[in-house]
Design an enzyme around this catalytic site. Structure first.
Site, PDB file in Angstrom:
ATOM      1  N   VAL A  14       0.858  -1.265  -0.018  1.00 19.12           N
ATOM      2  CA  VAL A  14       0.060   0.009  -0.007  1.00 19.12           C
ATOM      3  C   VAL A  14       1.080   1.187   0.057  1.00 19.12           C
ATOM      4  CG1 VAL A  14      -1.900   1.266   1.022  1.00 19.12           C
ATOM      5  CG2 VAL A  14      -1.869  -1.273   1.182  1.00 19.12           C
ATOM      6  N   GLY A 185      -0.522 -15.868  -4.655  1.00 16.83           N
ATOM      7  CA  GLY A 185      -0.507 -14.556  -4.113  1.00 16.83           C
ATOM      8  C   GLY A 185      -1.800 -14.036  -3.600  1.00 16.83           C
ATOM      9  N   LYS A 203     -13.216  -5.407   9.823  1.00 16.69           N
ATOM     10  CA  LYS A 203     -13.863  -4.357   8.904  1.00 16.69           C
ATOM     11  C   LYS A 203     -15.186  -4.126   9.449  1.00 16.69           C
ATOM     12  CE  LYS A 203     -10.687  -5.698   5.060  1.00 16.69           C
ATOM     13  NZ  LYS A 203     -10.514  -6.615   4.195  1.00 16.69           N
TER      14      LYS A 203
HETATM   15  N1  LIG Z   1      -2.194  -5.081   0.888  1.00 17.97           N
HETATM   16  C1  LIG Z   1      -3.502  -4.691   0.819  1.00 17.97           C
HETATM   17  O1  LIG Z   1      -4.275  -5.039  -0.234  1.00 17.97           O
HETATM   18  C2  LIG Z   1      -4.154  -3.938   2.088  1.00 17.97           C
HETATM   19  C3  LIG Z   1      -5.635  -3.492   1.571  1.00 17.97           C
HETATM   20  C4  LIG Z   1      -6.093  -2.928   2.622  1.00 17.97           C
HETATM   21  C5  LIG Z   1      -5.510  -2.669   3.948  1.00 17.97           C
HETATM   22  N2  LIG Z   1      -4.339  -3.020   3.988  1.00 17.97           N
HETATM   23  C6  LIG Z   1      -3.658  -2.451   5.159  1.00 17.97           C
HETATM   24  O2  LIG Z   1      -2.518  -1.731   4.837  1.00 17.97           O
HETATM   25  C7  LIG Z   1      -1.504  -1.776   5.766  1.00 17.97           C
HETATM   26  C8  LIG Z   1      -0.276  -2.301   5.174  1.00 17.97           C
HETATM   27  O3  LIG Z   1      -0.391  -3.325   4.402  1.00 17.97           O
HETATM   28  P1  LIG Z   1       0.672  -3.983   3.268  1.00 17.97           P
HETATM   29  O4  LIG Z   1      -0.123  -4.780   2.460  1.00 17.97           O
HETATM   30  O5  LIG Z   1       1.062  -2.709   2.522  1.00 17.97           O
HETATM   31  O6  LIG Z   1       1.793  -4.374   4.260  1.00 17.97           O
HETATM   32  P2  LIG Z   1       3.313  -4.696   3.581  1.00 17.97           P
HETATM   33  O7  LIG Z   1       3.474  -4.995   2.220  1.00 17.97           O
HETATM   34  O8  LIG Z   1       3.864  -6.011   4.513  1.00 17.97           O
HETATM   35  O9  LIG Z   1       4.153  -3.446   4.111  1.00 17.97           O
HETATM   36  C9  LIG Z   1       4.416  -3.161   5.591  1.00 17.97           C
HETATM   37  C10 LIG Z   1       5.384  -1.980   5.312  1.00 17.97           C
HETATM   38  O10 LIG Z   1       5.702  -1.753   6.791  1.00 17.97           O
HETATM   39  C11 LIG Z   1       7.143  -1.693   7.051  1.00 17.97           C
HETATM   40  N3  LIG Z   1       7.250  -1.890   8.301  1.00 17.97           N
HETATM   41  C12 LIG Z   1       6.848  -3.307   9.143  1.00 17.97           C
HETATM   42  N4  LIG Z   1       7.336  -3.019  10.481  1.00 17.97           N
HETATM   43  C13 LIG Z   1       7.711  -1.790  10.305  1.00 17.97           C
HETATM   44  C14 LIG Z   1       8.389  -1.047  11.807  1.00 17.97           C
HETATM   45  N5  LIG Z   1       8.507  -1.751  12.984  1.00 17.97           N
HETATM   46  N6  LIG Z   1       8.882  -0.016  11.439  1.00 17.97           N
HETATM   47  C15 LIG Z   1       8.885   0.509  10.221  1.00 17.97           C
HETATM   48  N7  LIG Z   1       8.402   0.023   9.131  1.00 17.97           N
HETATM   49  C16 LIG Z   1       7.935  -1.160   9.289  1.00 17.97           C
HETATM   50  C17 LIG Z   1       7.702  -2.755   6.380  1.00 17.97           C
HETATM   51  O11 LIG Z   1       8.959  -2.399   5.971  1.00 17.97           O
HETATM   52  P3  LIG Z   1      10.041  -3.308   4.782  1.00 17.97           P
HETATM   53  O12 LIG Z   1       9.431  -2.890   3.448  1.00 17.97           O
HETATM   54  O13 LIG Z   1      11.396  -2.611   5.069  1.00 17.97           O
HETATM   55  O14 LIG Z   1       9.770  -4.802   5.459  1.00 17.97           O
HETATM   56  C18 LIG Z   1       6.844  -2.593   4.904  1.00 17.97           C
HETATM   57  O15 LIG Z   1       7.312  -1.468   4.059  1.00 17.97           O
HETATM   58  C19 LIG Z   1      -1.700  -2.985   6.951  1.00 17.97           C
HETATM   59  O16 LIG Z   1      -2.341  -2.234   8.141  1.00 17.97           O
HETATM   60  C20 LIG Z   1      -2.970  -3.463   5.974  1.00 17.97           C
HETATM   61  O17 LIG Z   1      -4.074  -4.267   6.985  1.00 17.97           O
HETATM   62  C21 LIG Z   1      -3.614  -3.567   3.025  1.00 17.97           C
END
Ligand SMILES: NC(=O)c1ccc[n+]([C@@H]2O[C@H](COP(=O)([O-])OP(=O)(O)OC[C@H]3O[C@@H](n4cnc5c(N)ncnc54)[C@H](OP(=O)(O)O)[C@@H]3O)[C@@H](O)[C@H]2O)c1
Length: 426
Positions: A14, A185, A203
């Site tokens: 995201v 995936g 949600k």
């Molecule tokens: N993916 C979706 O389709 C989607 C849809 C709706 C809502 N969401 C929500 O959006 C949020 C992010 O999801 P995502 O899918 O983008 O997750 P993701 O791809 O796993 O990305 C998480 C990011 O957070 C960083 N991170 C994790 N722990 C950290 C820490 N302690 N300090 C600093 N940075 C940290 C990671 O760093 P690194 O990259 O360096 O590992 C990564 O860049 C979540 O709350 C999720 O529920 C996601």
């Protein structure tokens, strides 16, 4: 006008999408916001990760973003505790607007965070937390307010919907389709939060808060996932003119607010039944205004970034309302309907030994509990392997059906735990 300064914590699916979209469409977005949008800081765990976009103003500690000169902090780390919670609390306490996609955090701490945002007169926005790119949060918070919303039902988890759709298309079982979904995936390596219904529950708690003016509440919400659904259930459902979907349902009842997550039989002509694959869908019964249906991509980089950016633009334009549509202090406790009170027709499946009297004894137990049968299918397997008996009941309270099934399951003629799935009217 001075630029509107944005800090982004989390550069994964995201966060990466948000950085890229701001870079690609910054000029138009700034025009819409009335101020130039400028990213002044970003953070993630790994400073050196190849991300496919230019990373500038990186800081290894996300908390520095909450105390720097940003006007708004975007939290895209995830998780209901730890860094995500600390970051959001610190940013709000320091008088910064917050945009997040974090449903887990808001479902657990939404009311306290909304109070903090109001005390500091800043925005707390979360369009991306529910149903990805579908603008359902804004719709429920700001648009469908004139008439009392009676119910909201949603297919809110793309992983579950993908698995159920594939099970129906291929006739394969849950475990096999889950494995394929992971390989493609569509499912996480640890799928428990998705297939167990927990993600849908987060949600739904947010949708219910927006609709009913209550604090998000998880503790009283019954949550059942899709792990027990078999290919046979999906097949029988289609024979009766239904499809099985994992639904989050919140509705007003005379006994209180009913909130629950469970697999449901949905009529094939209902719009919810036709939400396929990883798509999401939300049906809102907006009282006198009528039913409204929304569908689209509920996850993934672009749909989720789209929702995050709409929140950023609104906050930059100074257009923000209380997080849940009413002042946080006015959010009431939920007042849940009693467990087991839900009334609907039920789909019941029994795996039994093929011996005389089994059917009569099942029918007798149901009748004793006051549950009457509308229709029935009985399918034999190979001799000695037992049979599946499938019944559709008339309207019956969940507690009565459960009482009957407890008695039936105790019989030595019944080979597996009976399956019960409610049938949704729409
Ligand atoms: N993916 C979706 O389709 C989607 C849809 C709706 C809502 N969401 C929500 O959006 C949020 C992010 O999801 P995502 O899918 O983008 O997750 P993701 O791809 O796993 O990305 C998480 C990011 O957070 C960083 N991170 C994790 N722990 C950290 C820490 N302690 N300090 C600093 N940075 C940290 C990671 O760093 P690194 O990259 O360096 O590992 C990564 O860049 C979540 O709350 C999720 O529920 C996601």
């Amino acid at each position: 006008m001075t630029p509107f300064k944005i800090a982004i914590a989390g550069l994964g699916t995201v966060g990466g999408g948000v950085v890229k979209a701001l870079a690609a469409r910054g000029e138009d977005l700034s025009t819409r916001a009335g101020r130039k949008l400028e990213i002044v800081g970003v953070s993630a765990r790994d400073a050196n990760k190849a991300r496919g976009f230019a990373v500038t103003n990186f800081t290894p500690d996300p908390l520095t973003l909450a105390s720097g000169d940003a006007d708004l902090v975007v939290e895209l780390i995830g998780g209901d505790e730890g860094m995500a919670r600390q970051l959001v609390e610190t940013a709000l306490a320091n008088g910064k607007h917050v945009v997040t996609a974090n449903k887990a955090l808001l479902a657990r701490h939404g009311k306290a965070l909304a109070e903090l945002a109001e005390t500091k007169d800043v925005a707390l926005k979360f369009e991306a937390a529910v149903a990805g790119g579908i603008p359902i949060v804004k719709t429920l918070r700001e648009s469908l307010v004139a008439y009392e919303v009676q119910a909201v039902k949603g297919i809110l988890n793309g992983t579950c919907n993908y698995i159920l759709t594939e099970m129906e298309a291929t006739g394969a079982g849950f475990a096999e389709v889950l494995k394929q979904a992971q390989a493609k995936g569509y499912a996480e390596a640890d799928p428990a939060l998705d297939v167990g219904g927990g993600d849908t529950a987060h949600k739904l708690a947010l949708l219910a808060a927006l609709v009913f003016g209550t604090a998000p509440e998880l503790a009283s919400m019954p949550v059942e996932g899709i792990e027990q659904i078999t290919a046979a259930d999906i097949h029988f459902a289609s024979e009766f003119g239904f499809r099985i979907k994992l639904l989050g349902v919140a509705r007003r009842t005379s006994q209180g607010i009913e909130q629950k997550v469970h697999p449901a039989m949905v009529r094939t002509r209902s719009p919810l039944a036709n939400v396929d694959g990883a798509q999401n869908g939300v049906l809102v019964d907006a009282g006198a205004a009528g039913p409204f249906f929304f569908s689209g991509r509920g996850a993934g980089e672009a749909p989720t970034a789209s929702a995050v950016i709409s929140d950023i633009v609104e906050a930059a334009a100074g257009a923000f309302r209380p997080a849940f549509g009413r002042p946080a202090a006015r959010l009431a406790a939920l007042g849940p309907a009693p467990a087991g009170a839900a009334v609907s027709p039920w789909y019941l499946r029994f795996e039994v030994l093929d011996v005389p009297g089994v059917l009569a004894s099942i029918a007798g137990s149901l009748s004793e509990a006051g549950v009457s049968i509308e229709s029935m299918i009985q399918r034999g397997r190979a001799p000695g392997e037992g049979v599946a008996i499938v019944m559709i009941t008339h309207d019956a309270p969940q507690s009565a059906v459960e009482r009957a099934l407890k008695v039936i399951a105790a019989s030595d003629k019944v080979r597996a735990r009976p399956c019960m799935i409610p049938m949704e009217a729409a």
